[in-house]
Enzyme design. Sequence first.
Site, PDB file in Angstrom:
ATOM      1  N   GLU A  70       3.621 -12.099 -15.075  1.00  0.00           N
ATOM      2  CA  GLU A  70       4.564 -12.697 -14.123  1.00  0.00           C
ATOM      3  C   GLU A  70       5.147 -14.008 -14.628  1.00  0.00           C
ATOM      4  O   GLU A  70       6.345 -14.273 -14.469  1.00  0.00           O
ATOM      5  CB  GLU A  70       3.886 -12.905 -12.770  1.00  0.00           C
ATOM      6  CG  GLU A  70       3.720 -11.634 -11.943  1.00  0.00           C
ATOM      7  CD  GLU A  70       2.551 -10.781 -12.376  1.00  0.00           C
ATOM      8  OE1 GLU A  70       2.447  -9.638 -11.897  1.00  0.00           O
ATOM      9  OE2 GLU A  70       1.744 -11.262 -13.207  1.00  0.00           O
TER      10      GLU A  70
ATOM     11  N   HIS B  77      -4.878  -9.903  -1.927  1.00  0.00           N
ATOM     12  CA  HIS B  77      -3.634  -9.141  -1.878  1.00  0.00           C
ATOM     13  C   HIS B  77      -3.028  -9.122  -0.478  1.00  0.00           C
ATOM     14  O   HIS B  77      -2.218  -8.249  -0.167  1.00  0.00           O
ATOM     15  CB  HIS B  77      -3.874  -7.703  -2.346  1.00  0.00           C
ATOM     16  CG  HIS B  77      -4.280  -7.580  -3.773  1.00  0.00           C
ATOM     17  ND1 HIS B  77      -5.557  -7.854  -4.192  1.00  0.00           N
ATOM     18  CD2 HIS B  77      -3.579  -7.230  -4.879  1.00  0.00           C
ATOM     19  CE1 HIS B  77      -5.633  -7.665  -5.510  1.00  0.00           C
ATOM     20  NE2 HIS B  77      -4.443  -7.290  -5.942  1.00  0.00           N
TER      21      HIS B  77
END
Length: 377
Positions: free
Chosen positions: A100, A169
């Site tokens: 990322e 998450h």
Amino acid sequence: MLGAARRQLGSGPMLGQVLRRLRPAAAAASTEATRGYSAGAKEITVRDALNSALDEEMSADPSVFLMGEEVGEYQGAYKITKGLLDKYGPDRVLDTPITEAGFTGIGVGAAYQGLRPVIEFMTFNFSMQAIDHIINSAAKSNYMSAGQINVPIVFRGPNGAAAGVGAQHSQCYAAWFAHVPGLKVLAPYSSEDARGLLKAAIRDPDPVVFLENELLYGESFPVSDEVLDSSFALPIGKAKIEREGKDVTITAFSKMVGYALQAAEILSKEGISAEVINLRSIRPLDRAAINASVRKTNRLVTLEEGFPQHGVGAEICMSVVEESFEYLDAPVERIAGADVPMPYAANLERLAVPQIEDIVRAARRACYRAVPMAATA
């Protein structure tokens, strides 16, 4: 007494785990500033709304390109980018490694040079790996360059809790990114929101954080012909009144809008008329629409999925205290996720996020239809 005085003065991978809930139809009425478009008979899913918005903006502007993990060959982890690689090729739909920080930095650099990248995070939890590029490189460059550098980039992907994916998450990042000057933060609920706001985000000259919800991707919503027009876009910074009411204002965004609408339907059977505001834009926040509603209903319930401390609801509460305190006939009620990391167990997970019954109870308290919680302690 205050009320009498005012009257005198005038006033994806986890989709199989989704619990299927009935989604109430949104009210068609709205103010001019929050005009409703979705009165048409045609229905499309949020997934298709996002896909069509990307497709049309890529077709209209060759500087728009997509980058992220599995956006190309795999058609997107949640199939949002389905068909775009075949149509636009690997130069404009770029699969990346699991890095990322790397592809977000490349995207910001491309935006410096006048391109319009759309960066997909498989989940916004992974954006933490790239937060330096989002905040220090993207959000601050226009200010630090005295307006010489624009950064037209969109960071998009699923945000907030899904189902059974644990603490790492399941976070809502709306308040995180809304804290930062230089960023715009959008959170769509319906297909109209998703399509209109994503188009606006891609066309915007500044960095936009676009917070979707995995559990809404498969939901279908009615859309009008105007929404399906390729020129359609929604204004950034404007909320939408999803349901008009006169007794209490409920503010919400993303998936929580659906919960608020279901709560409003229950409340209507008890004689409580709830006005539901879909924020759409977290930064800039439509303070005018919120305060106008509170000045009409004299009560406020804020609703969000994220942690309570320093949350979106806290900012809304402060805005109302600053601008409309004398209109309040009851204490503000704030509903948020539990102040704990998200549990993995399904029964504990349910207790950690707001539920429809929480909204109903809060609205009843605001309308003095129930015993206050403090009195029962």
